[in-house]
Every structure is written in C-alpha cells, then in structure tokens.
Design a protein around this motif. Structure first.
Motif, short mmCIF file in Angstrom:
data_model
loop_
_atom_site.label_atom_id
_atom_site.label_comp_id
_atom_site.label_asym_id
_atom_site.label_seq_id
_atom_site.Cartn_x
_atom_site.Cartn_y
_atom_site.Cartn_z
N VAL A 127 0.84 -1.20 0.00
CA VAL A 127 0.00 0.00 0.00
C VAL A 127 0.88 1.25 0.00
N ALA A 128 1.87 1.27 0.87
CA ALA A 128 2.77 2.44 0.93
C ALA A 128 3.49 2.65 -0.39
N GLY A 129 3.94 1.57 -1.01
CA GLY A 129 4.65 1.68 -2.28
C GLY A 129 3.74 2.12 -3.41
N ASN A 130 2.58 1.51 -3.53
CA ASN A 130 1.66 1.84 -4.63
C ASN A 130 1.12 3.26 -4.53
N MET A 131 1.06 3.78 -3.30
CA MET A 131 0.51 5.13 -3.12
C MET A 131 1.60 6.17 -2.88
N ASN A 132 2.84 5.72 -3.01
CA ASN A 132 3.99 6.64 -2.88
C ASN A 132 3.96 7.40 -1.56
N LEU A 133 3.77 6.65 -0.47
CA LEU A 133 3.65 7.28 0.85
C LEU A 133 5.00 7.42 1.52
N ASN A 134 5.11 8.41 2.38
CA ASN A 134 6.26 8.49 3.27
C ASN A 134 6.11 7.39 4.32
N ILE A 135 7.06 6.46 4.34
CA ILE A 135 6.95 5.29 5.20
C ILE A 135 6.87 5.67 6.67
N GLY A 136 7.65 6.66 7.07
CA GLY A 136 7.65 7.07 8.47
C GLY A 136 6.30 7.60 8.91
N SER A 137 5.71 8.48 8.11
CA SER A 137 4.39 9.03 8.44
C SER A 137 3.34 7.93 8.44
N PHE A 138 3.42 7.06 7.46
CA PHE A 138 2.47 5.95 7.37
C PHE A 138 2.58 5.05 8.58
N LEU A 139 3.80 4.73 9.00
CA LEU A 139 4.02 3.89 10.17
C LEU A 139 3.50 4.57 11.43
N PHE A 140 3.80 5.84 11.59
CA PHE A 140 3.39 6.58 12.78
C PHE A 140 1.86 6.57 12.93
N TYR A 141 1.16 6.92 11.87
CA TYR A 141 -0.30 7.00 11.96
C TYR A 141 -0.94 5.61 12.00
N SER A 142 -0.29 4.61 11.43
CA SER A 142 -0.83 3.25 11.51
C SER A 142 -0.82 2.75 12.95
N ILE A 143 0.20 3.13 13.71
CA ILE A 143 0.26 2.76 15.12
C ILE A 143 -0.83 3.49 15.91
N ILE A 144 -0.99 4.78 15.62
CA ILE A 144 -2.02 5.58 16.31
C ILE A 144 -3.41 5.01 16.05
N VAL A 145 -3.64 4.56 14.82
CA VAL A 145 -4.96 4.05 14.45
C VAL A 145 -5.17 2.63 14.95
N SER A 146 -4.17 1.78 14.79
CA SER A 146 -4.40 0.35 15.02
C SER A 146 -4.41 -0.05 16.49
N LEU A 147 -3.60 0.59 17.32
CA LEU A 147 -3.52 0.15 18.72
C LEU A 147 -4.84 0.34 19.48
N PRO A 148 -5.46 1.52 19.46
CA PRO A 148 -6.75 1.65 20.17
C PRO A 148 -7.81 0.71 19.61
N ALA A 149 -7.85 0.59 18.29
CA ALA A 149 -8.85 -0.29 17.68
C ALA A 149 -8.61 -1.74 18.06
N THR A 150 -7.33 -2.13 18.12
CA THR A 150 -6.98 -3.50 18.50
C THR A 150 -7.38 -3.79 19.94
N LEU A 151 -7.16 -2.84 20.82
CA LEU A 151 -7.55 -3.03 22.22
C LEU A 151 -9.06 -3.13 22.38
#
Length: 454
Positions: free
Chosen positions: A168-192
């Motif tokens: 997803v990051a590659g196909n959408m030409n995302l900044n990996i660091g930003s993508f990783l940072f916000y994925s943690i913010i999004v996924s951890l609360p939802a996972t809990l």
C-alpha cells in the motif's frame, strides 16, 4: 479503446473472474491476477503490446518500491521466530500484566509479533501459550482466541513491514515514516477495543452459559502460568530487536519534518531512516544479538525466510500489474468519476473496495495490493491525504474474514474452536477492529494541520 459505462461492466466482470479463479477453481493468486490482468486489457481493447507493457511496468514498479522491504521484513520475522524472541515477548508481557489480564497480554503480544511475523505463523506459535493460560485462569477459550487473533490480524494488515501495508505504501507513494506513525495511532486503540473489550464480552457470555464446552487439558489451575523459558532471550532484548528498525524509520521521518533545509544532519537522518536501510540494519542487528539462540545456522534461517518470500513477491507484483492495467485502460478514472456523483470520498472508497475484496476472496494481502494499485494514481492531485487513504485500505483488509480465508481455518483448527465460535472470535472481532480503525481514520481526516499527512 472502450469508453463510457461499459468500463464499469468490464471492471465488475474482471473482479468476478478473479474471485471465481481463486475461490471456485483454487487457482494460485499470482496466476489468477496475471490472467485477469491480461483478460481485462484485451477486453477494453488495449493494444496487445500495451497490455504486455502495462503488466511488466506494474510488476516492476511495485517491486521497486516494496521488494526489498518485504524481503528484509520476512527475514527479520524468521530470525525472531527461530531465536524464540517472540516467545520471550509473550512470556514477559504476561508476567508484567498478570494472568488476570491475560486478554490484554495476548492482544498486545499478538500485535507486536505480527509486525514482522506473518499472522498465521504468529497465531500457531502462540497457541500453546493460550492453552497454558486457559489452564491457569479458567478463562473461556473463545475469549482468549479472540484476543490473540485480533492482535495478530490488526498488525498484519496495518503495520509495516508485512507485505500488505508495504505494498500500500509503495503503490501510493507514501512516506513510510508518516504511514508507520499513523498506523500505530490508528491500530492500537482499535486493537484493544476488539482484543480486550470485545473479548471480555465473549468471556462474559461464555460464563453465563456455565461450563466451557471445550475440553480442558489436564493440569493444575492455580493462577500461575508455566512458561518454558529455557534458552530464551530476555524480553528487553527481544523488544529492542523488534522495534529497532521501526524506530530508525520514525526518527528519520520526524527529523525530516523538524530539521531545516540545509542542515548538515538531515541527509544522515534521511539515509538511516530510509525503509530499506533501516530494515537492513535491523536484520544485521537481529543476527548479531540473537544468533546464539538459533538451533540452526544463520544461513539456514535466512534460506527458510527467502523460500517463503518468493510467492509473496509474485502476488504483490501481480497485484501491481492488475492495478496498472485497470488505470491504463481508463477503468480507474471512470470508477472514481462515477462514484463522485454519490459524494463518496477516496478514503471511504478505499475502505469499502478493500473490504469487499477481502471478504470476497479471503486474502488480506491480495485485497490491499489490488485496491492500492487501483486507487494510488487517483489520489495524486485529489487534495485527499494519501496516508489516510492508504490506512483506510489497510483497515478494510482486517475484518470480514469468512470461510474462504485460509486464516479462518488456521485459527479454527489450531485453537479447536467450532465454526460458530470462530466467527464470533475471529470474524466479528476482526471486523470490530477494522471498522474502529476506519472511524479513527475519519476522525484524523477532520483535524487540520496534522503533520505528515500530505
């Protein structure tokens, strides 16, 4: 070439053929994606040389962006599994939170370990621990399995370096660091929410029925969980090895945002924070720190990882080929233009399309690769955050796991749950996490000025 509404018909037919090939005829996903890519190009009347060129270009561009990361991520996961660092993390987590909070320990451990280790493998490795916890705590099996399953699938679908999020990051030409940072913010609360709150609900419902319907393995139930800790690395060392390359990426991205242009330090942070460099250093550090815990040679460990990586490379690249054909044919643009009439944002479209593909054909990776290949070019110039669209695509790949998903049967067979309880623990639990992640993404989209989103 074909134009107008018939493009949508061709798109629907192409998706239907892809699902039919994978589900009905049990065709390998790589071959199915390649075949449907060719069929779609021919059907829209693309020149044959352009069909072949689009397939090769899509495959090459996708692998150029994500191939190294996927390979190194798989090697890192194999190192952590072989050294039993993942066991050390689980044992340490359980010891810190206590057996009474076993659901929390399993959810967090599963989330952490599935960052580099494939979800199926992480679940199988952890099931002996689940059985030990069950003997010690008398917690219902369905509740514990839900915690572990939800934790593993959330990180598998949302956090790099697993293949889906990387693609997803590659196909959408995302900044990996930003993508990783916000994925943690999004996924951890939802996972809990899914792994702890929903699992507690399942525990309450199971206890209301009385006796657990699943036979309890023999053993004492004194509230103490016996763990085999022989020759395990420490929890601190294991966590450091797991999180070190991710920390390099995050630090590099933060430095790129904060340091002024022309700063002498900026190129160094950019180099060591590059996803390929950071993961390569992470693999080297993991080998140096954990190889004394291997039961086989380092070369054999790496060989095992590269063997399992081959098919992932092919599927990921073929997904890029399919997306390139879809966009080169004009289907992608027409699809977005048509949906704009209904005022559906690209963020919502990413979640819906990924969720539909995930539920229809079973594979999270295929759903993420295919959806991001289609939507990636459309985000450019749209004014919508590509990071949030990418996260929405990943969130769509979490839930709605049905019996056409191999992960459904891995969880059912290795845990011993019947189909009804597997749906409760895995399908419903994962869907809760996916929807909760999507809601958090929508909330982020309403907050102006968040760094790294555009």
């Amino acid at each position: 070439m074909v134009t107008g509404p018939i493009l949508l018909v061709i798109f629907v037919v192409a998706i239907a053929l892809l699902l039919l090939a994978i589900i009905k005829f049990k065709m390998n996903a790589f071959l199915a994606l390649m075949g449907v890519s060719i069929f779609t190009g021919v059907l829209v009347n693309m020149p044959l040389n352009e069909v072949a060129g689009a397939i090769a270009t899509g495959f090459g561009n996708t692998m150029k962006g994500v191939g190294i990361v996927i390979g190194l991520g798989i090697i890192l996961g194999q190192i952590l599994a072989e050294s039993r660092a993942i066991n050390a993390i689980a044992a340490g987590m359980l010891k810190k939170v206590g057996a009474a909070r076993a659901n929390l320990a399993l959810t967090i451990s599963g989330w952490l370990i599935s960052i580099p280790v494939f979800q199926d493998a992480a679940f199988v490795i952890f099931m002996p621990l689940v059985r030990q916890i069950r003997k010690a705590t008398k917690k219902p099996l369905v509740s514990l399995v839900a915690s572990l399953g939800v934790g593993t699938i959330a990180a598998h679908a949302l956090v790099i370096p697993t293949p889906g999020p990387v693609a997803v990051a590659g196909n959408m030409n995302l900044n990996i660091g930003s993508f990783l940072f916000y994925s943690i913010i999004v996924s951890l609360p939802a996972t809990l929410l899914g792994g702890v709150t929903y699992a507690k609900y399942l525990e309450k419902k199971a206890l209301e029925k009385g006796a657990d319907e699943y036979p309890m393995e023999s053993g004492t139930a004194d509230g103490h969980v016996e763990m085999d800790t022989t020759k395990l690395p420490s929890m601190g060392l294991s966590l450091f090895t797991l999180l070190f390359p991710l920390s390099l990426i995050l630090v590099g991205s933060v430095a790129a945002l904060l340091l002024p242009e022309g700063s002498a330090a900026k190129p160094y942070f950019a180099f060591f924070g590059d996803k390929n460099i950071a993961l390569f250093i992470g693999v080297i550090v993991a080998i140096l720190l954990l190889r004394k815990y291997f039961t086989k040679s380092t070369e054999d460990v790496i060989k095992e990882a590269t063997i399992s990586a081959g098919l992932i490379f092919l599927i990921t690249g073929a997904g890029g080929s399919f997306g390139t054909v879809i966009n080169g044919s004009g289907i992608g643009k027409y699809l977005v233009d048509s949906l704009s009439v209904f005022n559906i944002s690209l963020i919502t479209l990413g979640f819906i399309l990924s969720q539909v593909l995930r539920s229809a054909q079973g594979s999270t990776t295929v759903a993420l690769v295919t959806t991001s290949s289609i939507l990636g070019p459309m985000v450019v110039g749209s004014g919508v955050s590509p990071v949030l669209v990418g996260l929405a695509i990943c969130a769509g790949g979490i839930g709605m796991s049905l019996p056409n998903d191999s992960g459904f049967w891995v969880l059912s067979n290795y845990s011993g749950l019947n189909v009804k309880d597997t749906i409760k623990a895995w399908t419903v639990g994962g869907t809760i996490v996916g929807v909760a992640s999507f809601i958090l993404i929508l909330i982020l989209s309403l907050i102006p000025g968040l760094p790294g989103l555009y």
